[in-house]
Design a protein around this motif. Structure first.
Motif, PDB file in Angstrom:
ATOM      1  N   PHE A 375       0.574  63.692  33.864  1.00 61.32           N
ATOM      2  CA  PHE A 375       1.424  63.607  34.934  1.00 61.32           C
ATOM      3  C   PHE A 375       1.766  64.833  35.725  1.00 61.32           C
ATOM      4  N   SER A 376       1.757  65.619  35.104  1.00 57.21           N
ATOM      5  CA  SER A 376       2.042  66.983  35.728  1.00 57.21           C
ATOM      6  C   SER A 376       0.869  67.713  36.588  1.00 57.21           C
ATOM      7  N   SER A 377      -0.422  67.119  36.282  1.00 60.43           N
ATOM      8  CA  SER A 377      -1.561  67.285  36.851  1.00 60.43           C
ATOM      9  C   SER A 377      -2.095  66.377  37.748  1.00 60.43           C
ATOM     10  N   ALA A 378      -1.484  65.251  38.015  1.00 64.29           N
ATOM     11  CA  ALA A 378      -1.961  64.126  38.555  1.00 64.29           C
ATOM     12  C   ALA A 378      -2.449  64.271  40.079  1.00 64.29           C
ATOM     13  N   ALA A 379      -1.866  64.946  40.661  1.00 64.72           N
ATOM     14  CA  ALA A 379      -1.712  65.426  42.249  1.00 64.72           C
ATOM     15  C   ALA A 379      -3.132  65.816  42.293  1.00 64.72           C
ATOM     16  N   GLU A 380      -3.646  66.965  41.358  1.00 63.92           N
ATOM     17  CA  GLU A 380      -4.854  67.567  41.737  1.00 63.92           C
ATOM     18  C   GLU A 380      -5.898  66.681  41.466  1.00 63.92           C
ATOM     19  N   THR A 381      -5.755  65.740  40.187  1.00 61.60           N
ATOM     20  CA  THR A 381      -6.647  64.745  39.785  1.00 61.60           C
ATOM     21  C   THR A 381      -7.197  63.974  40.888  1.00 61.60           C
ATOM     22  N   MET A 461      10.397  60.937  32.975  1.00 60.44           N
ATOM     23  CA  MET A 461      10.335  62.237  33.244  1.00 60.44           C
ATOM     24  C   MET A 461       9.308  62.604  34.636  1.00 60.44           C
ATOM     25  N   ALA A 462       8.135  61.742  34.731  1.00 58.51           N
ATOM     26  CA  ALA A 462       7.419  62.176  35.750  1.00 58.51           C
ATOM     27  C   ALA A 462       8.046  61.798  37.124  1.00 58.51           C
ATOM     28  N   TYR A 463       8.806  60.518  37.128  1.00 58.14           N
ATOM     29  CA  TYR A 463       9.733  60.038  38.314  1.00 58.14           C
ATOM     30  C   TYR A 463      10.814  61.320  38.745  1.00 58.14           C
ATOM     31  N   ASN A 464      11.408  61.825  37.465  1.00 60.90           N
ATOM     32  CA  ASN A 464      12.537  62.709  37.752  1.00 60.90           C
ATOM     33  C   ASN A 464      11.757  64.180  38.180  1.00 60.90           C
ATOM     34  N   ASN A 465      10.598  64.469  38.003  1.00 62.19           N
ATOM     35  CA  ASN A 465      10.122  65.800  38.173  1.00 62.19           C
ATOM     36  C   ASN A 465       9.158  65.649  39.720  1.00 62.19           C
ATOM     37  N   PHE A 466       9.258  64.677  40.264  1.00 53.83           N
ATOM     38  CA  PHE A 466       8.532  64.716  41.616  1.00 53.83           C
ATOM     39  C   PHE A 466       8.724  65.854  42.469  1.00 53.83           C
ATOM     40  N   ASP A 467       9.567  66.390  42.521  1.00 54.53           N
ATOM     41  CA  ASP A 467       9.957  67.545  43.357  1.00 54.53           C
ATOM     42  C   ASP A 467       9.258  68.916  42.441  1.00 54.53           C
ATOM     43  N   GLN A 468       9.017  68.865  41.650  1.00 48.82           N
ATOM     44  CA  GLN A 468       8.139  69.885  40.729  1.00 48.82           C
ATOM     45  C   GLN A 468       6.967  69.647  40.637  1.00 48.82           C
ATOM     46  N   GLY A 469       6.267  68.591  41.531  1.00 45.89           N
ATOM     47  CA  GLY A 469       5.044  68.505  41.538  1.00 45.89           C
ATOM     48  C   GLY A 469       4.279  67.461  40.753  1.00 45.89           C
ATOM     49  N   PHE A 472       2.230  60.422  39.407  1.00 44.80           N
ATOM     50  CA  PHE A 472       1.641  59.161  38.911  1.00 44.80           C
ATOM     51  C   PHE A 472       0.142  59.098  39.270  1.00 44.80           C
ATOM     52  N   PRO A 473      -0.877  58.779  38.491  1.00 47.44           N
ATOM     53  CA  PRO A 473      -2.397  58.362  38.801  1.00 47.44           C
ATOM     54  C   PRO A 473      -2.122  57.176  39.905  1.00 47.44           C
ATOM     55  N   ASN A 474      -3.548  56.882  40.595  1.00 50.09           N
ATOM     56  CA  ASN A 474      -3.526  55.816  41.350  1.00 50.09           C
ATOM     57  C   ASN A 474      -3.160  54.537  40.792  1.00 50.09           C
ATOM     58  N   ALA A 475      -3.380  54.144  39.431  1.00 50.88           N
ATOM     59  CA  ALA A 475      -2.979  53.038  38.800  1.00 50.88           C
ATOM     60  C   ALA A 475      -2.705  53.498  37.371  1.00 50.88           C
ATOM     61  N   ILE A 476      -1.924  52.678  36.499  1.00 54.00           N
ATOM     62  CA  ILE A 476      -1.555  52.623  35.202  1.00 54.00           C
ATOM     63  C   ILE A 476      -1.604  51.282  34.760  1.00 54.00           C
ATOM     64  N   TYR A 477      -2.258  51.230  33.634  1.00 49.14           N
ATOM     65  CA  TYR A 477      -2.365  49.825  33.059  1.00 49.14           C
ATOM     66  C   TYR A 477      -1.907  49.953  31.638  1.00 49.14           C
ATOM     67  N   LEU A 478      -0.874  48.904  31.453  1.00 50.48           N
ATOM     68  CA  LEU A 478      -0.071  49.109  30.043  1.00 50.48           C
ATOM     69  C   LEU A 478       0.187  47.838  29.604  1.00 50.48           C
ATOM     70  N   THR A 516       9.697  51.888  39.281  1.00 51.98           N
ATOM     71  CA  THR A 516       9.427  53.517  39.141  1.00 51.98           C
ATOM     72  C   THR A 516       8.340  53.848  39.822  1.00 51.98           C
ATOM     73  N   LEU A 517       7.315  53.050  39.672  1.00 54.12           N
ATOM     74  CA  LEU A 517       6.016  53.598  40.472  1.00 54.12           C
ATOM     75  C   LEU A 517       6.005  53.207  41.974  1.00 54.12           C
ATOM     76  N   ILE A 518       7.012  52.049  42.397  1.00 55.09           N
ATOM     77  CA  ILE A 518       7.012  51.893  43.766  1.00 55.09           C
ATOM     78  C   ILE A 518       7.835  52.960  44.163  1.00 55.09           C
ATOM     79  N   GLY A 519       8.961  53.213  43.668  1.00 58.65           N
ATOM     80  CA  GLY A 519       9.644  54.342  43.986  1.00 58.65           C
ATOM     81  C   GLY A 519       9.124  55.670  44.213  1.00 58.65           C
TER      82      GLY A 519
END
Length: 568
Positions: A375-381, A461-469, A472-478, A516-519
């Motif tokens: 999640f911390s590197s998802a933007a670049e991926t 954690m990923a949602y709350n750290n949006f301002d730190q870059g 989420f990936p293009n999709a998550i499956y669980l 969370t993903l929609i937000g």
């Protein structure tokens, strides 16, 4: 899986010498009312969850880790077991003794296993907002592409409807075992269907139907299928689905017709390997059979499917996809052989799905760290993948360790096994969770919900750290999608099977997965300058209020593997 199934068969054969006594006991029980205690069961889950074969002396015998059900006065000292069979009659909501001649259901319809009991879902209503979230948020999302967004998805999306027939391609790398199971499964069961249902419990990942999943915000479908011999195409996960895969595709189409501003992405493979080709993708299936099937799919979605000569996931906005009615976007496994040249434009190559697996809950320390890293590197991926129409997919699915399946099989099929030893080998040998003590997960959904408890930590954690870059990936499956687009992190299974001695207020605890993903999508669109400030504030506040309904919960449960301060 091969070793597990062989082990199960071996254990049933070990019991065979006792069959004459068991048959006498069954006959006596069903004709003289010995098991009329079935009548006392008031729910489908408790009724069908009663073990068919118990060790009378052990409170944790086969299947008893979830529902201890000892009946007084029914012990056979020589045999040392009790035989109990209870079936649920859905027509009159009552529990009946297996094989009863005098207390029958009002119809021929019986439910024999807990995992086919109705899922706890408010069938009379649909969720607010989630069925039409793309359209409702169009003012900020409309100019983004599919490969800008993060789509809530489900893993093995169709496993809510598995039959008890082993699929021809169901057990990867063991095609001969599939054939043997198709031929012999059921022939040595004391209660017919037990082996097959055990396999289903190790294969089922979802409780909601495909329509319910879409209504609950899911926009990425993990659609798995296989042609069964000379028959049609079915969905699969070890077992084949009850219905043809075309049935579920029709449901998706009908849903899209009812929700004209929504876009759905489907990854169509046999077993989540978009790069596999030929026999590696679909063993024994001819190219002409694949192409004939795909032609039918294109015809079905003719007025909804993407045309890649006109639209592209990485450059065409949601608004344009909707205007062109290109709202069903399939990534097709075995693309070159599956789609004939004239039909290739109606799909993207399934190998373009950048499916990153990570670790699962059996090594939760590793899983927790790998999700943080992802999640911390998802933007670049995402940025790199988007250039070539690759969809960055992150698996947050869980898997059952072989040792857990083996322990669960011993506890279910061998009434003479020492369950304490089996539980110990399961908890200490299969998982690194320190609070998992005295209980072995008996189904994949048990494992999934325990895993979801820890998945919620990294999602939040990923949602709350949006301002730190973080992104989420293009999709998550669980696994374990639940009502209101949540994932279930508590201990009660979706079909009502409860645990003893767990934390009562957290039996059905949930985390707001879809919201969370929609937000996040709203946050990202507003950061990119989409929508005016007023709409961004309105939508962000609305999502935050929705997320508070299922605000993240953590607690300590020293038996069922939930820890408040671990592994942070």
């Amino acid at each position: 899986m091969a070793n597990t199934v062989n082990m199960v068969l071996d254990n049933e054969l070990r019991i065979m010498p006792k069959l004459p006594a068991l048959i006498l006991l069954v006959t006596f029980a069903t004709t003289h009312g010995v098991v009329w205690d079935c009548d006392k069961q008031t729910s489908c889950a408790t009724c069908t969850g009663m073990s068919h074969l118990l060790d009378a002396g052990s409170p944790t015998s086969a299947g008893q880790s979830e529902n201890p059900q000892h009946l007084e006065g029914e012990e056979d000292e020589q045999l040392g077991t009790q035989l109990i069979g209870c079936n649920w009659c859905p027509d009159d909501n009552s529990c009946h003794a297996y094989g009863s001649l005098f207390n029958k259901c009002s119809s021929d319809t019986y439910l024999k296993f807990p995992d086919v009991c109705p899922t706890d879902y408010p069938s009379s209503t649909t969720p607010d907002f989630l069925p039409d979230w793309m359209g409702s948020l169009n003012a900020v999302l409309g100019n983004l592409t599919v490969l800008d967004l993060s789509l809530p998805g489900t893993h093995d999306s169709l496993t809510y409807d598995l039959s008890t027939t082993v699929s021809d391609g169901g057990i990867d790398d063991y095609p001969e075992l599939s054939k043997i199971l198709n031929l012999f499964s059921g022939s040595v069961d004391i209660i017919p269907g037990q082996i097959e249902d055990f396999i289903r419990q190790q294969a089922r990942t979802q409780g909601l139907t495909i329509t319910q999943q879409l209504d609950n915000g899911v926009r990425f479908i993990d659609f798995r299928q296989m042609k069964e011999g000379e028959g049609g195409w079915y969905s699969l996960h070890c077992l084949e689905s009850n219905n043809l895969s075309f049935t579920y595709l029709k449901e998706i189409k009908e849903w899209l017709q009812l929700h004209p501003q929504e876009v759905v992405v489907a990854w169509i493979t046999k077993h989540g390997n978009g790069g596999a080709t030929g026999d590696d993708a679909y063993p024994g299936v001819k190219a002409e059979d694949k192409q004939a099937y795909w032609s039918q799919v294109v015809d079905l979605f003719s007025d909804l499917i993407i045309d890649t000569t006109v639209s592209s996931p990485n450059s065409t906005s949601l608004n344009d996809l909707i205007a062109r009615s290109h709202r069903f976007i399939p990534y097709l496994g075995d693309y070159e052989e599956f789609a004939s040249d004239d039909l290739k434009k109606y799909a993207l190559d399934g190998s373009l799905v950048d499916n990153q697996l990570g670790s699962s809950v059996e090594t939760e320390v590793n899983s927790y760290q790998s999700e943080k890293d992802a999640f911390s590197s998802a933007a670049e991926t995402k940025k790199n993948d988007k250039l070539s129409n690759r969809l960055y997919l992150r698996s947050m699915a869980t898997s059952s360790p072989g040792c857990q399946i083996e322990a669960a099989a011993y506890m279910k099929f061998d009434p003479f096994a020492n369950s304490d030893d089996q539980i110990k080998s399961c908890t200490s040998g299969c998982f690194d969770i320190p609070s998992l003590v005295g209980w072995c997960p008996t189904s994949l959904m048990d494992v999934a919900q325990m895993g979801a408890y820890y998945k919620q930590l990294t999602l939040e954690m990923a949602y709350n750290n949006f301002d730190q870059g973080w992104e989420f990936p293009n999709a998550i499956y669980l696994d374990s999608l639940d009502v209101d687009g949540t994932i279930r992190v508590g201990t009660t299974l979706p079909w009502g099977v409860e645990k003893d001695d767990d934390v009562a207020e957290h039996k059905t605890s949930r985390y707001p997965y879809a919201d969370t993903l929609i937000g996040f999508n709203v946050k990202l669109a507003c950061k990119l300058g989409q929508g005016d400030e007023e709409k961004c504030t309105e939508f962000t506040n609305m999502i935050d209020e929705r997320r508070k309904v299922y605000e993240i919960e953590v607690w300590d449960d020293g038996k069922y593997g939930r820890s408040k301060d671990w592994p942070q």
